[in-house]
Every structure is written in C-alpha cells, then in structure tokens.
Design a protein around this motif. Structure first.
Motif, PDB file in Angstrom:
ATOM      1  N   ASP A 233      -1.128  -1.356  -6.208  1.00 53.71           N
ATOM      2  CA  ASP A 233      -1.623   0.326  -5.797  1.00 53.71           C
ATOM      3  C   ASP A 233      -2.543   0.439  -4.780  1.00 53.71           C
ATOM      4  O   ASP A 233      -1.863   0.682  -3.165  1.00 53.71           O
ATOM      5  CB  ASP A 233      -1.880   1.313  -7.139  1.00 53.71           C
ATOM      6  CG  ASP A 233      -1.464   1.490  -7.913  1.00 53.71           C
ATOM      7  OD1 ASP A 233       0.144   0.983  -8.195  1.00 53.71           O
ATOM      8  OD2 ASP A 233      -2.039   2.029  -9.102  1.00 53.71           O
ATOM      9  N   ARG A 234      -3.139  -1.526  -4.066  1.00 55.79           N
ATOM     10  CA  ARG A 234      -3.779  -0.938  -3.107  1.00 55.79           C
ATOM     11  C   ARG A 234      -2.168  -1.753  -2.408  1.00 55.79           C
ATOM     12  O   ARG A 234      -2.788  -1.395  -0.816  1.00 55.79           O
ATOM     13  CB  ARG A 234      -4.586  -2.071  -3.144  1.00 55.79           C
ATOM     14  CG  ARG A 234      -5.338  -2.258  -2.051  1.00 55.79           C
ATOM     15  CD  ARG A 234      -6.798  -3.735  -2.389  1.00 55.79           C
ATOM     16  NE  ARG A 234      -7.593  -3.478  -3.286  1.00 55.79           N
ATOM     17  CZ  ARG A 234      -7.777  -4.675  -4.896  1.00 55.79           C
ATOM     18  NH1 ARG A 234      -6.824  -5.375  -4.659  1.00 55.79           N
ATOM     19  NH2 ARG A 234      -8.442  -4.017  -6.026  1.00 55.79           N
TER      20      ARG A 234
ATOM     21  N   ALA B 142      -0.287   1.237  -1.140  1.00 61.14           N
ATOM     22  CA  ALA B 142      -1.233   2.143   0.218  1.00 61.14           C
ATOM     23  C   ALA B 142      -0.475   1.855   1.339  1.00 61.14           C
ATOM     24  O   ALA B 142      -0.332   2.063   2.261  1.00 61.14           O
ATOM     25  CB  ALA B 142      -2.468   1.915  -0.050  1.00 61.14           C
TER      26      ALA B 142
ATOM     27  N   VAL C 290       2.617   4.001   1.864  1.00 57.82           N
ATOM     28  CA  VAL C 290       2.257   4.987   1.690  1.00 57.82           C
ATOM     29  C   VAL C 290       1.769   4.860   3.464  1.00 57.82           C
ATOM     30  O   VAL C 290       1.710   6.268   4.017  1.00 57.82           O
ATOM     31  CB  VAL C 290       0.707   4.746   1.128  1.00 57.82           C
ATOM     32  CG1 VAL C 290       0.063   6.538   1.756  1.00 57.82           C
ATOM     33  CG2 VAL C 290       1.095   5.627  -0.358  1.00 57.82           C
TER      34      VAL C 290
ATOM     35  N   ILE D 276       3.297   9.844  -0.991  1.00 63.53           N
ATOM     36  CA  ILE D 276       2.084  10.102   0.014  1.00 63.53           C
ATOM     37  C   ILE D 276       0.453  10.734  -0.634  1.00 63.53           C
ATOM     38  O   ILE D 276      -0.166  10.158  -0.875  1.00 63.53           O
ATOM     39  CB  ILE D 276       2.216  10.676   1.115  1.00 63.53           C
ATOM     40  CG1 ILE D 276       3.114   9.462   1.726  1.00 63.53           C
ATOM     41  CG2 ILE D 276       1.412  10.997   2.077  1.00 63.53           C
ATOM     42  CD1 ILE D 276       3.634  10.520   3.353  1.00 63.53           C
TER      43      ILE D 276
ATOM     44  N   ASN E 211      -2.115   9.777  -5.016  1.00 59.71           N
ATOM     45  CA  ASN E 211      -3.335   9.164  -5.075  1.00 59.71           C
ATOM     46  C   ASN E 211      -4.334   9.699  -3.827  1.00 59.71           C
ATOM     47  O   ASN E 211      -4.512   9.473  -2.340  1.00 59.71           O
ATOM     48  CB  ASN E 211      -2.910   7.340  -5.599  1.00 59.71           C
ATOM     49  CG  ASN E 211      -4.868   7.054  -5.538  1.00 59.71           C
ATOM     50  OD1 ASN E 211      -5.368   7.662  -5.304  1.00 59.71           O
ATOM     51  ND2 ASN E 211      -4.562   5.690  -5.991  1.00 59.71           N
TER      52      ASN E 211
ATOM     53  N   GLU F 143      -6.741   8.466  -2.942  1.00 58.43           N
ATOM     54  CA  GLU F 143      -8.129   7.524  -2.008  1.00 58.43           C
ATOM     55  C   GLU F 143      -7.048   7.202  -0.748  1.00 58.43           C
ATOM     56  O   GLU F 143      -6.879   6.873  -0.422  1.00 58.43           O
ATOM     57  CB  GLU F 143      -7.624   6.347  -2.800  1.00 58.43           C
ATOM     58  CG  GLU F 143      -8.835   6.374  -4.383  1.00 58.43           C
ATOM     59  CD  GLU F 143      -8.915   4.828  -4.978  1.00 58.43           C
ATOM     60  OE1 GLU F 143      -7.948   3.921  -4.743  1.00 58.43           O
ATOM     61  OE2 GLU F 143      -9.729   5.074  -6.315  1.00 58.43           O
ATOM     62  N   ASN F 144      -5.503   7.416  -1.154  1.00 60.58           N
ATOM     63  CA  ASN F 144      -4.718   7.325  -0.029  1.00 60.58           C
ATOM     64  C   ASN F 144      -4.597   8.750   1.014  1.00 60.58           C
ATOM     65  O   ASN F 144      -5.206   8.393   2.556  1.00 60.58           O
ATOM     66  CB  ASN F 144      -3.084   8.307  -0.048  1.00 60.58           C
ATOM     67  CG  ASN F 144      -2.532   7.229  -1.676  1.00 60.58           C
ATOM     68  OD1 ASN F 144      -2.928   5.974  -1.377  1.00 60.58           O
ATOM     69  ND2 ASN F 144      -1.449   7.690  -1.922  1.00 60.58           N
TER      70      ASN F 144
ATOM     71  N   MET G 112      -7.428   6.072   2.769  1.00 65.06           N
ATOM     72  CA  MET G 112      -7.053   5.119   3.414  1.00 65.06           C
ATOM     73  C   MET G 112      -6.283   5.131   4.650  1.00 65.06           C
ATOM     74  O   MET G 112      -6.526   4.855   6.097  1.00 65.06           O
ATOM     75  CB  MET G 112      -5.285   4.374   2.934  1.00 65.06           C
ATOM     76  CG  MET G 112      -5.338   3.363   3.655  1.00 65.06           C
ATOM     77  SD  MET G 112      -5.858   2.057   4.476  1.00 65.06           S
ATOM     78  CE  MET G 112      -5.398   0.834   2.852  1.00 65.06           C
TER      79      MET G 112
END
Length: 375
Positions: free
Chosen positions: A249-250, A253, A257, A310, A313, A315-316, A319
């Motif tokens: 997932d990191r 991103a 994303v 997009i 998450n 957390e996107n 970022m």
C-alpha cells in the motif's frame, strides 16, 4: 539515367525477395513456437522463460555486432518477434495445476478484470462459477464446493463483500484482487479461518494473457495451501512478486495514487487552459507526445476506477498534500528567480536516482524511437 534506374530497380527487387523470405521465416518460426506452447501446456511449464530469453537476446546481439548490425536493432526486432511467439503459445490451453481444487468462484467475474481470470481458469479446465451482485440469494449454492474464491469487485465494495463469506469451507482459499491490500487482507483473515492471500494484478482488463505481467502477492495464511495458485499464475506467464500488505500500500501510494492524481490534475489544467490539442501535438517532441498520450489514455477509461483508487485510503490525502507542498516549494524558486537553487534541487534528485537515471534514459530512448514511427 537509364543505368541508374536499372541498378536501383535491381536493388529493390533483391530487397523485395529478401523481405518475402523474412515473412516466410517468421511464419515458420511462429509454427514452431506454437508447437512449443503445446509441449509446455501439457507439462505445466510456464510460457515465459526469462533466462532463456535473455541468453538468446545476448547471443543474437553478439552475432549482429560481428555482422556490423546495430545491436539495438537486433534486440528491438527479436523482442517484437518473441512477443508474437508468446502470443502464439498463449492461444493454446493451459495445464490445470490443481485438478482436485474443486470449484473456482469469482465474485464479480463478469466485471472487466474479474472476467480475465474467469477466462484463464476456464482455459485451464477448472470448474468456474461467477457470483454477481444479484446472485447473493443463491450464494450458498454457488459457493458450495468452492476450493478457491476470488473477490473481484470495486474497492468500495470489497470489505463488505468479504464480510459475507464467513461460511466458506475451512479448506477453501480466499483471495482478492483489489489495488489496496492491508484492509482487505485483514478483513479476509477476520472472516475466514482457512487459507488467505491478497493479490494485486498489475495490469488492466484489456490484456489477453498474462505473459510478462506482474501479480503482487501478499501473504495471509497457510501459504503452502495456496502455493499451487501461484504456480498456476506462472504457467499463465505471470511474474509473482511477494511483499507485505503494508509495503504494497505504501508503494501503491506512489505507483498508482500519485501518478493518477497528477495525471488528472494535468488533464484538468489542459482543459481549463482550453489548449488546441491538435496544435499542441503538431508542435510536440516525441517525449511530450508520449506523455500526452498517457494523459489522454487515462481519460478514455472508467472514472470510477481512478476515483476509487485515489479515495481508497485517507492517508493518500496526506501524501498528495506533501506533493502539493513540494510543488509550491519549487514554484517559489522559479518565481523568485533562484535558478541556482532550482538546479541544486535538480541535482539532489539526480543523485538520489543514481545509476537508475541512466538506465531509465536508455529505456526511454527505445520508447521514443517507437513514438517517432509514422502512424
């Protein structure tokens, strides 16, 4: 002048004869590679053999160099020929790695990506069934006897769909193929006590086969029980890349994303500026034309898919805000006229890329050569 025309025509005749021989050789080669596909499919051998391909390309480039041929030409030509060879092998059926698995159920199997896997399992002679949103009243019957259940629904529906699968057989493998992994993997582990694996196919629904395509694999539970599935992917020609769900997932991103969001922003900017696309293309270098094609490609596809990625998450957002801050930071350098500071930032990034920058430069040259070819 007449002598010139005769000599020129003689050369052209020779070239035509050589070209005809080349076409015949290509057809003969394709017949042989098709037989290779038959042999491989019977024993479950993967279609794509990267080691053999690299050895063959190296040998051919060395031979070309001895004959004063461009090694780049030789590599480009044979990579294209090999791609066609893989296609001829891919037209055949595949070996079924696990004949005793029972039924394979793809939830969302009529969707774009789900249907790719339905087709591949069918071509490998598995018993395949599909469960769509209107079939849940019959889900118990559809899921009965399933040895593998793949969740292939939009990201927004993945976890709620997984929550409905608590009655699966303990021996059944539960997998998903969404583009985020941590949350779905946890959901599958919570709802199912049997084998679990998170998958992310790094390709779109327009593929006709999995040769040289990557499938990211995130381990869940009982790896030894779903190992046959990874072997089946390899038989189909895919490359399995294993990583933890958090690491996946990191990385996504950045890989998905940020790239999708930046592309949407740039397309939105072009629209707001009301640029003349045809004029822009006519005056573009090959690299910019290629970049513009990648922007336009995104807007030819389903907006819900990209919105889901997009928005997948929270957390996107963090970022993307950091990206916006760095954009403004560099913009301020330009606005203030601090060219040396801008060059300093450029060099910092170049040092961070290191030798990969030169590798990417060479790789992009190949793409640009193709972009220069007349349409």
């Amino acid at each position: 002048m007449k002598d010139f025309e005769q000599k020129l025509q003689q050369c052209r005749t020779e070239i035509d004869e050589i070209d005809q021989k080349l076409v015949q050789l290509l057809a003969t080669r394709r017949e042989v590679t098709a037989r290779v596909g038959d042999i491989k499919s019977k024993v479950g051998m993967p279609i794509f053999a990267p080691e053999r391909e690299q050895i063959l390309l190296t040998k051919l480039k060395q031979q070309g160099a001895k004959l004063n041929l461009s090694t780049q030409l030789v590599e480009d030509l044979f990579r294209r020929i090999m791609r066609d060879s893989y296609s001829s092998q891919d037209e055949k059926g595949y070996q079924c790695i696990n004949k005793s698995v029972g039924k394979v159920v793809v939830i969302g199997g009529k969707g774009q990506l789900g249907s790719v896997f339905v087709d591949l399992f069918n071509r490998s002679n598995y018993q395949v069934d599909v469960l769509e949103k209107d079939d849940w009243q019959n889900s118990e019957q559809i899921l009965a006897g399933a040895g593998l259940v793949i969740v292939a629904v939009p990201i927004t529906l993945t976890n709620t769909t997984i929550e409905k699968l608590s009655s699966l057989s303990k021996d059944c493998i539960l997998a998903d193929i969404t583009s985020i992994k941590d949350s779905p993997l946890k959901a599958m582990l919570d709802v199912h006590s049997g084998p679990v694996v998170g998958l992310h196919p790094m390709f779109g629904p327009d593929v006709t086969g999995l040769i040289k395509q990557t499938i990211i694999v995130c381990e869940g539970r009982d790896k030894e029980k779903y190992q046959w599935l990874l072997e089946q992917f390899s038989v189909w020609g895919a490359l399995n890349y294993q990583v933890t769900a958090v690491e996946h997932d990191r990385a996504m991103a950045m890989v998905q994303v940020m790239r999708h969001f930046s592309t949407v922003c740039y397309g939105y900017h072009l629209m707001q500026e009301n640029v003349e696309l045809e004029q822009l293309l006519a005056m573009s270098s090959p690299i910019y034309r290629l970049e513009l094609a990648m922007v336009g490609r995104l807007f030819a596809q389903d907006p819900n898919l990209y919105a889901d990625i997009i928005y997948s998450n929270p957390e996107n957002v963090v970022m993307m805000k950091r990206f916006a801050e760095r954009f403004v930071e560099l913009l301020n350098l330009v606005e203030s006229g601090e060219k040396l500071d801008f060059i300093g930032k450029f060099n910092q990034v170049a040092n961070w890329f290191g030798d990969d920058a030169q590798s990417f430069l060479q790789e992009s040259k190949v793409l640009l050569e193709k972009a220069r070819e007349p349409k």
